[in-house]
Design an enzyme around this catalytic site. Structure first.
Site: not given
Ligand code: ATP
Ligand code: MN
Length: 541
Positions: A69, A211, A230, A248, A252-253, A267, A331
């Site tokens: 973004r 977003k 969020h 980010s 979360k995901t 999300d 992504r």
């Molecule tokens: P966004 O808001 O950008 O979607 P998000 O909070 O959903 O971000 P995720 O997509 O879950 O974040 O990204 C977490 C990343 O970190 C993933 O690529 C995951 O494989 C990696 N990772 C490595 N170690 C960990 C951990 N201990 N716990 C969670 N994720 C981890």
């Molecule tokens: Mn996410």
């Protein structure tokens, strides 16, 4: 820099005739492809040469020179009555109505006569408060993206669809007069609350639409007393709901996708008097370093109808998930049905546990801490995570990020509006709050290593099955966080971060430094608003 995207649509024959220029607010229209199904979108993407097909039949596109973004190019039209509500500043920048009118005319002129994709979707799973959003885009993959991310209307709903809000996306239209207009660049993402319209130009990135509408939900819902968040959400067999807040890359995901719990969403959620509900109809997962062992459900969701962005694949279409040469932010978007264990209503009751995720690259925060009510408010308002330093070689110093409510970039109203609503709800429903560090352990970035997903999941499982409540707790220095001394499935030496560091002296210096950053950041809540003076719940230096 990659070349601009061009579209070759000549060979796609069929056309939807149910939409005229007037309905769409355009002067004239070329072909209008309205609510194409997945098969047709796939066909268009292929025919337009917008993407390639991976070895397992998933569409892969490059999003052009924008792989993320453009937050500095986001504006709200500065006009009555909404200007009184908006928290103006670097995040919510004002645009004069005259400039908007000019850009609006440019965008609608640009889209007139073009072949366009029109996609209708709902935002919000609660029928009473959902918004009907119409997206007008140039590319089939953009229609595919919003079809994946928003709630897909059934046939009846599609037939009677009346948009509350319309997004006009003129990706290839750059604003040549941006300097004259007093703007940041030739890219613009502008929201007109009074006219229920957003216009986008100069960027192709789909995340602006996702977003962007989230930002609008964060405007509309709190006005009706509903909290917008969020966060991701899932629900256990006993109906126990968990929310995972975080900026980010904090997890979360990754962490809400858990085969033993039904996924509500990854999300964006709302919390009203009946419970929580997803805003979206799909997920948007990071692909970098994705492995079937660590994240089997997400890996399995990458199939036909999903849409991969900016991944690198060989000529046989086999994807190298380690390859971040186009961007680290590779992504995939997919409809939530691609996660087998999801909750079809996209709704659940009131949360039992909320978890604040942080990716602390300093390696100071414990893997899991149980928060008091006041600490919960403090960490929510602080919205802390840390980024690892850029690509410069030898630079290993992490960078702290504080983003209120773990999503300040998407909050048009003052952060305290959301914090107040959250505080009331935590109190009313007796919710437990935890802080989970998915970042570094045993040292900061460059010395320690990132917490394994397995260890983080074990911490989360202990929260969700309640076993953490039986643990013996101790309190950390500086942050005064309550941490368990042992937990099933977690190496006890990790639980207290100071123990996990070989260099204790360096830990103390780093912890003290991070505490100082928290204190400095929180000053903005203590100067003129006693209601939000949660300083006592924060760290000390
Ligand atoms: P966004 O808001 O950008 O979607 P998000 O909070 O959903 O971000 P995720 O997509 O879950 O974040 O990204 C977490 C990343 O970190 C993933 O690529 C995951 O494989 C990696 N990772 C490595 N170690 C960990 C951990 N201990 N716990 C969670 N994720 C981890
Ligand atoms: Mn996410």
């Amino acid at each position: 820099m990659m070349p601009e995207q061009t579209v070759k649509k000549d060979s796609v024959e069929e056309m939807s005739t149910d939409m005229d220029a007037e309905t769409l607010g355009l002067k004239s229209v070329g072909k209008v492809y309205h609510n194409l199904d997945y098969e047709k979108l796939f066909e268009h993407e292929t025919t337009n040469e917008e993407g390639r097909i991976s070895a397992n039949g998933t569409m892969m596109v490059d999003t052009g020179k924008f792989t993320g973004r453009s937050p500095k190019d986001k504006y709200f039209v500065h006009q009555k009555p909404s200007f009184e509500n908006i928290a103006w500043g670097k995040i919510n920048q004002p645009m004069a109505p005259e400039v908007f009118d000019e850009l609006y005319a440019d965008v609608t002129d640009y889209l007139s006569d073009k072949d366009i994709y029109v996609t209708d979707g709902f935002c919000g799973a609660n029928e009473r408060t959902r918004k009907s959003v119409r997206f007008v885009t140039e590319f089939a993959w953009q229609a595919h993206f919003v079809k994946n991310m928003f709630i897909r209307p059934d046939q009846d709903e599609a037939g009677s669809f009346a948009p509350n809000f319309t997004v006009y996306n003129a990706s290839n239209l750059a604003n040549e007069k941006w300097e004259e207009h007093g703007l940041n660049s030739e890219v613009f993402v502008v929201f007109n609350i009074e006219k229920n319209v957003a216009i986008i130009g100069g960027t192709w990135y789909g995340g602006e639409m996702k977003k962007g509408i989230f930002t609008m939900m964060n405007y509309w819902l709190p006005m009706e007393g509903i909290l917008s968040m969020h966060c991701s959400a899932n629900v256990g067999k006993a109906g126990d709901v968990a929310l995972f807040f975080g900026l980010s890359g904090t997890g979360k995901t990754t962490l809400s996708t858990d085969s033993s719990r039904k996924l509500i969403g990854d999300d964006e959620h709302g919390w009203d008097d009946d419970g929580i509900f997803n805003f979206e109809g799909g997920c948007y997962a990071k692909c970098i370093d994705l492995s079937p062992d660590n994240e089997p459900e997400i890996y399995g969701a990458i199939r036909r109808d999903a849409l991969l962005e900016n991944v690198v694949a060989c000529n046989k279409g086999i994807i190298d998930f380690q390859d971040g040469t186009k961007t680290e932010n590779t992504r995939v978007s997919y409809p939530i049905e691609h996660i087998e264990n999801h909750e079809p209503s996209l709704k659940a009751g009131h949360p039992k546990n909320i978890i604040f995720l942080t990716c602390d690259a300093f390696g100071v925060l414990p893997p899991v801490s149980k928060l008091t009510k006041k600490q919960a408010m403090y960490y929510f308002l602080s919205g802390y995570t840390a980024k690892v330093a850029g690509t410069e070689r030898g630079v290993t110093e992490p960078q702290a990020t504080f983003s209120s409510c773990f999503g300040e970039a998407f909050l048009p109203l003052p952060p305290t509006t959301y914090a107040e609503l959250l505080g009331e709800k935590l109190e009313k429903h007796g919710v437990n709050a935890y802080l989970v560090n998915t970042g570094w352990t045993g040292g900061g970035y460059g010395v320690g290593e990132r917490m394994s997903i397995k260890a983080t999941r074990a911490c989360i499982n202990a929260i969700l099955d309640g076993s953490i409540l039986d643990a013996e707790f101790e309190q950390t220095n500086w942050f005064r966080l309550n941490i368990p001394k042992s937990l099933p499935g977690v190496d006890s030496s990790l639980l207290n971060p100071r123990n996990a560091w070989a260099d204790k002296e360096n830990f103390d210096v780093t912890a003290n430094k991070l505490a100082g950053m928290f204190i400095e950041n929180f000053k903005k809540y203590t100067s003129d608003n006693d209601d939000f003076d949660y300083t006592q719940a924060g760290p000390r230096t």
